[in-house]
Design an enzyme around this catalytic site. Structure first.
Site, PDB file in Angstrom:
ATOM      1  N   ARG A   1      -1.151  -9.055  13.038  1.00  0.00           N
ATOM      2  CA  ARG A   1      -1.618  -8.024  12.093  1.00  0.00           C
ATOM      3  C   ARG A   1      -2.481  -8.672  11.002  1.00  0.00           C
ATOM      4  O   ARG A   1      -3.506  -8.119  10.583  1.00  0.00           O
ATOM      5  CB  ARG A   1      -0.420  -7.302  11.465  1.00  0.00           C
ATOM      6  CG  ARG A   1       0.226  -6.308  12.425  1.00  0.00           C
ATOM      7  CD  ARG A   1       1.654  -5.968  12.050  1.00  0.00           C
ATOM      8  NE  ARG A   1       1.784  -5.240  10.814  1.00  0.00           N
ATOM      9  CZ  ARG A   1       2.952  -5.088  10.173  1.00  0.00           C
ATOM     10  NH1 ARG A   1       4.057  -5.627  10.659  1.00  0.00           N
ATOM     11  NH2 ARG A   1       3.002  -4.394   9.055  1.00  0.00           N
TER      12      ARG A   1
ATOM     13  N   ARG B   1      -9.971   1.167   8.450  1.00  0.00           N
ATOM     14  CA  ARG B   1      -9.678  -0.213   8.839  1.00  0.00           C
ATOM     15  C   ARG B   1     -10.854  -0.853   9.562  1.00  0.00           C
ATOM     16  O   ARG B   1     -10.788  -2.033   9.913  1.00  0.00           O
ATOM     17  CB  ARG B   1      -8.465  -0.232   9.769  1.00  0.00           C
ATOM     18  CG  ARG B   1      -7.134  -0.392   9.041  1.00  0.00           C
ATOM     19  CD  ARG B   1      -6.036  -0.209  10.058  1.00  0.00           C
ATOM     20  NE  ARG B   1      -4.920  -1.076   9.829  1.00  0.00           N
ATOM     21  CZ  ARG B   1      -3.803  -0.684   9.219  1.00  0.00           C
ATOM     22  NH1 ARG B   1      -3.682   0.521   8.741  1.00  0.00           N
ATOM     23  NH2 ARG B   1      -2.805  -1.527   9.095  1.00  0.00           N
TER      24      ARG B   1
ATOM     25  N   ARG C   1      11.511  -2.201  11.775  1.00  0.00           N
ATOM     26  CA  ARG C   1      10.221  -1.714  12.287  1.00  0.00           C
ATOM     27  C   ARG C   1       9.738  -2.673  13.371  1.00  0.00           C
ATOM     28  O   ARG C   1       9.773  -3.891  13.181  1.00  0.00           O
ATOM     29  CB  ARG C   1       9.205  -1.642  11.123  1.00  0.00           C
ATOM     30  CG  ARG C   1       8.270  -0.467  11.252  1.00  0.00           C
ATOM     31  CD  ARG C   1       7.425  -0.315  10.028  1.00  0.00           C
ATOM     32  NE  ARG C   1       6.083  -0.858  10.240  1.00  0.00           N
ATOM     33  CZ  ARG C   1       5.074  -0.714   9.389  1.00  0.00           C
ATOM     34  NH1 ARG C   1       5.266  -0.051   8.259  1.00  0.00           N
ATOM     35  NH2 ARG C   1       3.893  -1.232   9.644  1.00  0.00           N
TER      36      ARG C   1
ATOM     37  N   ARG D   1      11.884  -6.783   5.406  1.00  0.00           N
ATOM     38  CA  ARG D   1      11.976  -5.379   5.821  1.00  0.00           C
ATOM     39  C   ARG D   1      12.508  -5.268   7.248  1.00  0.00           C
ATOM     40  O   ARG D   1      13.231  -4.328   7.576  1.00  0.00           O
ATOM     41  CB  ARG D   1      10.597  -4.708   5.717  1.00  0.00           C
ATOM     42  CG  ARG D   1      10.659  -3.230   6.086  1.00  0.00           C
ATOM     43  CD  ARG D   1       9.377  -2.488   5.794  1.00  0.00           C
ATOM     44  NE  ARG D   1       8.287  -2.929   6.660  1.00  0.00           N
ATOM     45  CZ  ARG D   1       7.025  -2.555   6.525  1.00  0.00           C
ATOM     46  NH1 ARG D   1       6.689  -1.743   5.534  1.00  0.00           N
ATOM     47  NH2 ARG D   1       6.090  -2.981   7.341  1.00  0.00           N
TER      48      ARG D   1
ATOM     49  N   LYS E   1       0.836  -1.216   0.000  1.00  0.00           N
ATOM     50  CA  LYS E   1       0.000   0.000   0.000  1.00  0.00           C
ATOM     51  C   LYS E   1       0.867   1.261   0.000  1.00  0.00           C
ATOM     52  O   LYS E   1       0.645   2.175  -0.788  1.00  0.00           O
ATOM     53  CB  LYS E   1      -0.938   0.020   1.230  1.00  0.00           C
ATOM     54  CG  LYS E   1      -1.880  -1.170   1.316  1.00  0.00           C
ATOM     55  CD  LYS E   1      -2.840  -1.047   2.489  1.00  0.00           C
ATOM     56  CE  LYS E   1      -2.188  -1.087   3.859  1.00  0.00           C
ATOM     57  NZ  LYS E   1      -1.573  -2.384   4.212  1.00  0.00           N
TER      58      LYS E   1
END
Ligand code: AP5
Length: 192
Positions: free
Chosen positions: A145, A89, A134, A128, A14
């Site tokens: 998630r 969301r 992160r 990532r 996204k």
């Protein structure tokens, strides 16, 4: 105005695609994840409330997100349109967004859903994690998630399909291949 929602599970691309869409179509990118991460970094009151939830992969309460949305839209009244990334969301957020759009005599034009299987998003996010570190990119939080996405966010696909706004795009391939598919959908809508 041209108002677009980019939809999809965590790691579906996204953010990556939003940046390219913003450049090409000159619309304002609103990433609620980026806004919240910035608040966490600055340790604002909102950031402190959001931090623990984000680290667990849970959603931040609707009322806080709605406040953020009001404030960003208010600061960007002159834009040619918005791309919403990571928002809405929940159904509450989607309805609030519709209301806000109505107040400015506008509406959501298109919802592009990036279709990416779980194993691909997990592998992207673990990769990532090695590069950016992160905090929510670890195996346990990624799993949560994904569950939160399936339980609380994916029902919005029906909401936008019923409104005839939903377009599904294959989110597997190179970034440019996916961007080309997205542009085809947008250009068809804009009849370029
Ligand atoms: P948010 O930041 O929105 O995270 P997310 O939805 O989990 O999405 P990501 O940013 O991880 O992935 P993405 O789909 O943007 O993909 P990206 O382009 O980055 O939200 C974080 C948290 O904030 C939430 O969990 C929640 O706690 C809170 N929050 C945010 N909004 C909220 C809301 N509205 N309500 C309540 N709470 C909210 O790509 C991922 C990786 O893949 C990158 O490394 C990228 O380089 C790579 N990649 C991209 N495209 C490709 C490709 N085609 N092939 C290979 N790799 C690719």
């Amino acid at each position: 105005m041209f108002n677009l929602i980019i939809f999809g599970p965590p790691g579906s691309g996204k953010g990556t695609q939003s940046k390219k869409i913003t450049e090409k179509y000159n619309i304002k990118h609103i990433s609620t994840g980026d806004i919240l991460r910035n608040e966490v970094k600055q340790q604002t009151e909102l950031g402190m409330k959001a931090q623990k939830l984000m680290e667990k992969g849970e959603l931040v309460p609707d009322e806080l997100l709605i406040k953020i949305l009001h404030s960003v839209m208010d600061k960007n009244k002159e834009t040619a349109g918005f791309i919403f990334d990571g928002f809405p969301r929940t159904l509450v957020q989607a309805k609030e967004l519709d209301k806000l759009m109505e107040q400015i005599d506008d509406s959501i034009d298109l919802v592009i859903s990036l279709e990416v299987p779980d194993d691909e998003v997990v592998s992207r996010l673990l990769k990532r994690a090695e590069i950016e570190g992160r905090k929510d990119d670890n195996r346990i939080t990624i799993g949560n998630r994904l569950n939160v996405y399936k339980e609380q966010t994916s029902p919005l696909l029906d909401y936008y399909a019923e409104a005839n706004k939903l377009e599904k795009v294959d989110g597997v391939g190179t970034v440019d291949e996916i961007f080309n598919s997205i542009c085809k959908v947008i250009d068809k809508y804009l009849m370029i």
